[in-house]
Enzyme design. Structure first.
Site, PDB file in Angstrom:
ATOM      1  N   ASP A  10      -1.574   8.695  -7.043  1.00  0.00           N
ATOM      2  CA  ASP A  10      -1.873   8.779  -5.622  1.00  0.00           C
ATOM      3  C   ASP A  10      -1.085  10.001  -5.111  1.00  0.00           C
ATOM      4  O   ASP A  10      -0.138  10.443  -5.766  1.00  0.00           O
ATOM      5  CB  ASP A  10      -1.399   7.482  -4.947  1.00  0.00           C
ATOM      6  CG  ASP A  10      -1.500   7.548  -3.440  1.00  0.00           C
ATOM      7  OD1 ASP A  10      -2.566   7.940  -2.941  1.00  0.00           O
ATOM      8  OD2 ASP A  10      -0.510   7.215  -2.754  1.00  0.00           O
ATOM      9  N   LEU A  11      -1.475  10.538  -3.966  1.00  0.00           N
ATOM     10  CA  LEU A  11      -0.794  11.742  -3.465  1.00  0.00           C
ATOM     11  C   LEU A  11       0.279  11.412  -2.417  1.00  0.00           C
ATOM     12  O   LEU A  11       1.480  11.583  -2.670  1.00  0.00           O
ATOM     13  CB  LEU A  11      -1.840  12.699  -2.867  1.00  0.00           C
ATOM     14  CG  LEU A  11      -1.312  13.992  -2.245  1.00  0.00           C
ATOM     15  CD1 LEU A  11      -0.651  14.880  -3.286  1.00  0.00           C
ATOM     16  CD2 LEU A  11      -2.456  14.751  -1.558  1.00  0.00           C
ATOM     17  N   ASP A  12      -0.179  10.909  -1.244  1.00  0.00           N
ATOM     18  CA  ASP A  12       0.735  10.645  -0.134  1.00  0.00           C
ATOM     19  C   ASP A  12       1.701   9.513  -0.501  1.00  0.00           C
ATOM     20  O   ASP A  12       1.269   8.395  -0.761  1.00  0.00           O
ATOM     21  CB  ASP A  12      -0.052  10.234   1.122  1.00  0.00           C
ATOM     22  CG  ASP A  12      -0.980  11.348   1.605  1.00  0.00           C
ATOM     23  OD1 ASP A  12      -0.475  12.442   1.874  1.00  0.00           O
ATOM     24  OD2 ASP A  12      -2.193  11.114   1.723  1.00  0.00           O
ATOM     25  N   THR A  18       3.977  12.881   2.856  1.00  0.00           N
ATOM     26  CA  THR A  18       3.208  13.359   4.004  1.00  0.00           C
ATOM     27  C   THR A  18       3.087  12.283   5.082  1.00  0.00           C
ATOM     28  O   THR A  18       2.548  12.560   6.158  1.00  0.00           O
ATOM     29  CB  THR A  18       1.798  13.781   3.550  1.00  0.00           C
ATOM     30  OG1 THR A  18       1.399  12.873   2.545  1.00  0.00           O
ATOM     31  CG2 THR A  18       1.780  15.186   3.008  1.00  0.00           C
ATOM     32  N   LYS A  46      -0.721   3.122   5.556  1.00  0.00           N
ATOM     33  CA  LYS A  46      -0.547   3.695   4.209  1.00  0.00           C
ATOM     34  C   LYS A  46      -1.757   3.418   3.328  1.00  0.00           C
ATOM     35  O   LYS A  46      -2.165   2.261   3.180  1.00  0.00           O
ATOM     36  CB  LYS A  46       0.713   3.125   3.544  1.00  0.00           C
ATOM     37  CG  LYS A  46       1.963   3.833   4.004  1.00  0.00           C
ATOM     38  CD  LYS A  46       3.154   3.455   3.134  1.00  0.00           C
ATOM     39  CE  LYS A  46       4.415   4.112   3.642  1.00  0.00           C
ATOM     40  NZ  LYS A  46       5.602   3.557   2.988  1.00  0.00           N
ATOM     41  N   GLY A  47      -2.305   4.458   2.748  1.00  0.00           N
ATOM     42  CA  GLY A  47      -3.432   4.306   1.824  1.00  0.00           C
ATOM     43  C   GLY A  47      -4.769   4.027   2.513  1.00  0.00           C
ATOM     44  O   GLY A  47      -5.788   3.884   1.857  1.00  0.00           O
ATOM     45  N   ARG A  50      -8.889   7.717   7.158  1.00  0.00           N
ATOM     46  CA  ARG A  50      -8.692   8.274   8.500  1.00  0.00           C
ATOM     47  C   ARG A  50      -9.412   7.429   9.556  1.00  0.00           C
ATOM     48  O   ARG A  50      -8.835   7.079  10.589  1.00  0.00           O
ATOM     49  CB  ARG A  50      -9.213   9.710   8.531  1.00  0.00           C
ATOM     50  CG  ARG A  50      -8.733  10.503   9.712  1.00  0.00           C
ATOM     51  CD  ARG A  50      -9.322  11.900   9.692  1.00  0.00           C
ATOM     52  NE  ARG A  50      -9.088  12.603   8.429  1.00  0.00           N
ATOM     53  CZ  ARG A  50      -9.726  13.706   8.047  1.00  0.00           C
ATOM     54  NH1 ARG A  50     -10.641  14.247   8.828  1.00  0.00           N
ATOM     55  NH2 ARG A  50      -9.451  14.277   6.892  1.00  0.00           N
ATOM     56  N   SER A 115      -6.663  10.108  -4.626  1.00  0.00           N
ATOM     57  CA  SER A 115      -6.183   9.947  -3.248  1.00  0.00           C
ATOM     58  C   SER A 115      -7.322   9.774  -2.264  1.00  0.00           C
ATOM     59  O   SER A 115      -8.396  10.346  -2.441  1.00  0.00           O
ATOM     60  CB  SER A 115      -5.363  11.177  -2.852  1.00  0.00           C
ATOM     61  OG  SER A 115      -5.148  11.210  -1.457  1.00  0.00           O
ATOM     62  N   ALA A 116      -7.059   9.027  -1.194  1.00  0.00           N
ATOM     63  CA  ALA A 116      -8.064   8.842  -0.139  1.00  0.00           C
ATOM     64  C   ALA A 116      -8.126  10.051   0.785  1.00  0.00           C
ATOM     65  O   ALA A 116      -9.042  10.181   1.589  1.00  0.00           O
ATOM     66  CB  ALA A 116      -7.704   7.608   0.680  1.00  0.00           C
ATOM     67  N   SER A 117      -7.160  10.942   0.670  1.00  0.00           N
ATOM     68  CA  SER A 117      -7.066  12.043   1.636  1.00  0.00           C
ATOM     69  C   SER A 117      -8.068  13.156   1.380  1.00  0.00           C
ATOM     70  O   SER A 117      -8.191  13.662   0.268  1.00  0.00           O
ATOM     71  CB  SER A 117      -5.657  12.629   1.633  1.00  0.00           C
ATOM     72  OG  SER A 117      -5.631  13.773   2.469  1.00  0.00           O
ATOM     73  N   ASN A 119      -7.618  15.928   2.628  1.00  0.00           N
ATOM     74  CA  ASN A 119      -6.787  17.130   2.662  1.00  0.00           C
ATOM     75  C   ASN A 119      -6.005  17.345   1.363  1.00  0.00           C
ATOM     76  O   ASN A 119      -5.114  18.193   1.307  1.00  0.00           O
ATOM     77  CB  ASN A 119      -5.800  17.044   3.838  1.00  0.00           C
ATOM     78  CG  ASN A 119      -6.516  17.046   5.186  1.00  0.00           C
ATOM     79  OD1 ASN A 119      -7.238  17.991   5.515  1.00  0.00           O
ATOM     80  ND2 ASN A 119      -6.345  15.987   5.949  1.00  0.00           N
ATOM     81  N   LYS A 146      -9.779   2.255  -1.128  1.00  0.00           N
ATOM     82  CA  LYS A 146      -8.886   1.303  -1.791  1.00  0.00           C
ATOM     83  C   LYS A 146      -8.769   0.104  -0.861  1.00  0.00           C
ATOM     84  O   LYS A 146      -8.740   0.292   0.344  1.00  0.00           O
ATOM     85  CB  LYS A 146      -7.495   1.943  -1.988  1.00  0.00           C
ATOM     86  CG  LYS A 146      -7.511   3.198  -2.866  1.00  0.00           C
ATOM     87  CD  LYS A 146      -6.144   3.916  -2.810  1.00  0.00           C
ATOM     88  CE  LYS A 146      -6.229   5.279  -3.478  1.00  0.00           C
ATOM     89  NZ  LYS A 146      -4.998   6.062  -3.378  1.00  0.00           N
ATOM     90  N   GLU A 170       1.164   4.326  -7.502  1.00  0.00           N
ATOM     91  CA  GLU A 170       0.752   4.056  -6.121  1.00  0.00           C
ATOM     92  C   GLU A 170       1.891   3.550  -5.245  1.00  0.00           C
ATOM     93  O   GLU A 170       2.710   2.766  -5.702  1.00  0.00           O
ATOM     94  CB  GLU A 170      -0.308   2.947  -6.138  1.00  0.00           C
ATOM     95  CG  GLU A 170      -1.719   3.409  -5.949  1.00  0.00           C
ATOM     96  CD  GLU A 170      -2.020   3.979  -4.557  1.00  0.00           C
ATOM     97  OE1 GLU A 170      -1.191   3.846  -3.647  1.00  0.00           O
ATOM     98  OE2 GLU A 170      -3.100   4.562  -4.415  1.00  0.00           O
ATOM     99  N   ASP A 171       1.898   3.962  -3.970  1.00  0.00           N
ATOM    100  CA  ASP A 171       2.906   3.442  -3.041  1.00  0.00           C
ATOM    101  C   ASP A 171       2.308   2.428  -2.052  1.00  0.00           C
ATOM    102  O   ASP A 171       3.056   1.824  -1.283  1.00  0.00           O
ATOM    103  CB  ASP A 171       3.562   4.574  -2.247  1.00  0.00           C
ATOM    104  CG  ASP A 171       2.601   5.202  -1.252  1.00  0.00           C
ATOM    105  OD1 ASP A 171       1.436   5.443  -1.629  1.00  0.00           O
ATOM    106  OD2 ASP A 171       3.009   5.450  -0.106  1.00  0.00           O
TER     107      ASP A 171
HETATM  108  C1  G6P Z   1      -3.957   8.597   2.295  1.00  0.00           C
HETATM  109  C2  G6P Z   1      -2.824   8.292   3.262  1.00  0.00           C
HETATM  110  C3  G6P Z   1      -3.375   7.738   4.566  1.00  0.00           C
HETATM  111  C4  G6P Z   1      -4.454   8.655   5.120  1.00  0.00           C
HETATM  112  C5  G6P Z   1      -5.570   8.827   4.102  1.00  0.00           C
HETATM  113  C6  G6P Z   1      -6.663   9.777   4.584  1.00  0.00           C
HETATM  114  O1  G6P Z   1      -4.456   7.411   1.782  1.00  0.00           O
HETATM  115  O2  G6P Z   1      -1.919   7.354   2.701  1.00  0.00           O
HETATM  116  O3  G6P Z   1      -2.314   7.610   5.483  1.00  0.00           O
HETATM  117  O4  G6P Z   1      -4.983   8.148   6.330  1.00  0.00           O
HETATM  118  O5  G6P Z   1      -5.031   9.340   2.897  1.00  0.00           O
HETATM  119  O6  G6P Z   1      -6.132  11.057   4.711  1.00  0.00           O
HETATM  120  P1  G6P Z   1      -6.829  12.279   5.423  1.00  0.00           P
HETATM  121  O7  G6P Z   1      -5.948  13.440   5.088  1.00  0.00           O
HETATM  122  O8  G6P Z   1      -8.194  12.438   4.821  1.00  0.00           O
HETATM  123  O9  G6P Z   1      -6.899  11.981   6.879  1.00  0.00           O
HETATM  124 MG    MG Z   2      -0.083   6.687  -0.863  1.00  0.00          MG
END
Ligand code: G6P
Ligand code: MG
Length: 216
Positions: A10-12, A18, A46-47, A50, A115-117, A119, A146, A170-171
């Protein structure tokens, strides 16, 4: 027991911290909407995607918005978030993260990001870790959040390994659940009383070694 052939990260909260930037951007949005948002409330995000994060925040503030307004608010939050992460530097990598990912590669273990992000690519680029992953599965590549295992199963598929040959780091509770639902081993990064479903819980990747992978 299957030999471990891949590690999926996982990233964040695992590779970089972040969470503070997500928190600051969400708080700014909440304040603009007329209510406050605490660090304690932030734990719930967390996780979480958006879109879902915004829904939780609006619920906390007792505010109702149309779908179109919600899309605008999520975009606004992301603009602020991107402003902050665009200034990230390699010294913001969490202790031991780069070292452990590198050690995996040196030991012939494949590496992926899960990662779900949306970014993820920008963050990896800013901290200089893009080249350390054989596959990158981010929020742009998945449709199910997730605890659905989609993000990690896609990682295994791209790496051409079986789920049982993967260890996920994973956190988030939802992230550990996703790994287990996918038939993978899960190492929790955080507190054992929170990440109760993980096979092992560590305070950070600085406590992990390649040798420990076979003992999971
Ligand atoms: C991760 C973080 C979340 C965040 C999600 C989406 O899972 O833990 O806090 O909301 O990614 O990130 P994004 O950068 O796409 O808004
Ligand atoms: Mg995380």
């Amino acid at each position: 027991m299957n030999k471990i052939k891949a590690c999926i990260f996982d990233l964040d909260g695992v590779i970089v911290d972040t969470a503070i930037y997500h928190f600051q951007a969400w708080r700014r949005l909440a304040n603009q909407l007329g209510f406050d948002f605490t660090e304690h409330d932030n734990e719930q995000l967390k996780g979480v995607s958006r879109t879902r994060s915004l829904e939780i925040i609006l619920e906390l503030g007792g505010v109702t918005k149309t779908e179109a307004e919600q899309a605008e608010l999520a975009t606004l939050k992301n603009t602020w978030y991107v402003e902050m992460i665009s200034k990230m530097r390699p010294d913001e990598i969490l202790p031991g993260a780069k070292e452990f990912v590198t050690a995996c590669r040196e030991a012939g273990i494949k590496t992926a990001l899960g990662s779900a992000s949306k970014n993820s690519m920008m963050i990896l680029d800013k901290v200089g870790m893009t080249q350390l992953f054989d596959a990158i599965i981010d929020g742009n590549k998945v449709t199910k959040a997730k605890p659905d295992p989609e993000v990690f199963l896609k990682g295994a598929e791209e790496l051409e390994v079986e789920p049982a040959e993967c260890v996920v780091f994973e956190d988030a509770i939802a992230g550990v659940e996703a790994a287990k639902a996918g038939g993978m081993k899960a190492v929790g990064i955080g507190a054992p009383d929170v990440l109760t479903k993980a096979d092992l819980v560590l305070s950070g990747l600085d406590k992990m070694t390649v040798g420990m992978l076979e003992e999971l």
